[in-house]
Design a protein around this motif. Structure first.
Motif, short mmCIF file in Angstrom:
data_model
loop_
_atom_site.label_atom_id
_atom_site.label_comp_id
_atom_site.label_asym_id
_atom_site.label_seq_id
_atom_site.Cartn_x
_atom_site.Cartn_y
_atom_site.Cartn_z
N GLU A 135 0.81 -1.09 0.10
CA GLU A 135 -0.22 0.12 -0.02
C GLU A 135 0.82 1.22 -0.12
O GLU A 135 1.97 1.10 0.58
CB GLU A 135 -0.73 -0.07 0.97
CG GLU A 135 -1.89 -1.22 1.10
CD GLU A 135 -2.90 -1.18 0.12
OE1 GLU A 135 -3.22 0.25 -0.28
OE2 GLU A 135 -3.38 -2.20 -0.40
N ARG A 136 0.45 2.32 -0.58
CA ARG A 136 1.27 3.65 -0.77
C ARG A 136 1.68 4.17 0.49
O ARG A 136 2.69 4.71 0.73
CB ARG A 136 0.32 4.47 -1.45
CG ARG A 136 0.93 5.75 -1.75
CD ARG A 136 -0.01 6.91 -2.50
NE ARG A 136 0.87 7.45 -3.21
CZ ARG A 136 0.55 8.01 -4.66
NH1 ARG A 136 -0.39 7.79 -5.07
NH2 ARG A 136 1.32 8.56 -5.34
N GLU A 137 0.67 4.00 1.50
CA GLU A 137 1.06 4.63 2.88
C GLU A 137 2.21 4.00 3.69
O GLU A 137 2.89 4.42 4.29
CB GLU A 137 -0.33 4.74 3.75
CG GLU A 137 -1.33 5.42 3.55
CD GLU A 137 -2.00 4.82 2.29
OE1 GLU A 137 -2.17 3.33 2.33
OE2 GLU A 137 -2.62 5.13 1.39
N GLN A 155 2.49 -1.35 -6.79
CA GLN A 155 1.26 -1.23 -7.10
C GLN A 155 0.33 -2.65 -6.28
O GLN A 155 0.78 -3.74 -6.39
CB GLN A 155 0.95 -1.29 -8.47
CG GLN A 155 1.14 -0.18 -9.09
CD GLN A 155 0.59 -0.15 -10.50
OE1 GLN A 155 0.95 -1.07 -11.41
NE2 GLN A 155 -0.33 0.60 -10.73
N ALA A 156 -0.60 -2.02 -5.45
CA ALA A 156 -1.13 -3.03 -4.95
C ALA A 156 -1.77 -4.02 -5.75
O ALA A 156 -2.20 -3.46 -6.60
CB ALA A 156 -2.24 -2.42 -3.85
#
Length: 180
Positions: free
Chosen positions: A114-116, A162-163
């Motif tokens: 995930e981005r976070e 990328q998820a």
């Protein structure tokens, strides 16, 4: 528990600059070719597809510590394996030659990050997988160790992900003076 203690000990020694590095000029093309070949035949990686892409010609010489570079690669591959999905895991190695350094990219087709969480994966004890269950294991030190080793080599490390599609870990190594 032994693995956790070993990781903590290594991380502490790296942090205190007490790990001896034996830098030498190595042909990174041959090194990665051999490394990927060894991984293909590792019984613990049965069913994992490995490939190495390099479309350049001739040797590319970098300054590196063979043993520590091997640890970097294994920590990244181990991370990919820990978080693999049900489908066949594919791990690709790519070599990008720049003017003063080379970039090695190790990508997988795993679940992604995930981005976070992506900006924190190189922090010690950080694990993007929130449940911290025993199935995935790990101490949260593997990528922190990677970062310290690459920085000792004078390089940088970062990740893109990328998820649902996979993750790529990049790191740079300096070319030997003869190559620049």
């Amino acid at each position: 528990m032994d693995h956790l203690i070993d990781d903590l000990f290594l991380f502490s020694k790296l942090d205190l600059k007490r790990v001896p590095f034996h830098f030498e000029n190595i042909d990174i093309v041959d090194y990665l070719t051999d490394c990927v070949d060894e991984l293909r035949y590792d019984p613990n990686l049965n069913g994992v597809k490995m490939n190495f892409l390099y479309d350049g010609k001739g040797p590319v010489t970098v300054v590196a510590d063979r043993e520590q570079l091997r640890r970097v690669i294994m920590n990244i591959v181990d991370n990919s394996i820990k978080y693999k999905r049900d489908k066949t895991l594919e791990i690709g190695f790519d070599l990008i030659v720049g003017e003063k350094d080379v970039t090695i990219a190790i990508c997988d087709n795993g679940p992604g990050i995930e981005r976070e969480a992506l900006q924190r994966i190189f922090e010690r004890f950080y694990r993007a997988e929130k449940s911290r269950n025993t199935e995935t294991g790990g101490s949260g030190l593997g990528l922190a160790i990677v970062k310290q080793i690459i920085e000792e080599h004078g390089g940088k490390v970062w990740a893109e992900s990328q998820a649902g599609k996979g993750t790529t870990i990049y790191f740079t190594l300096q070319k030997s003076k003869a190559m620049k």
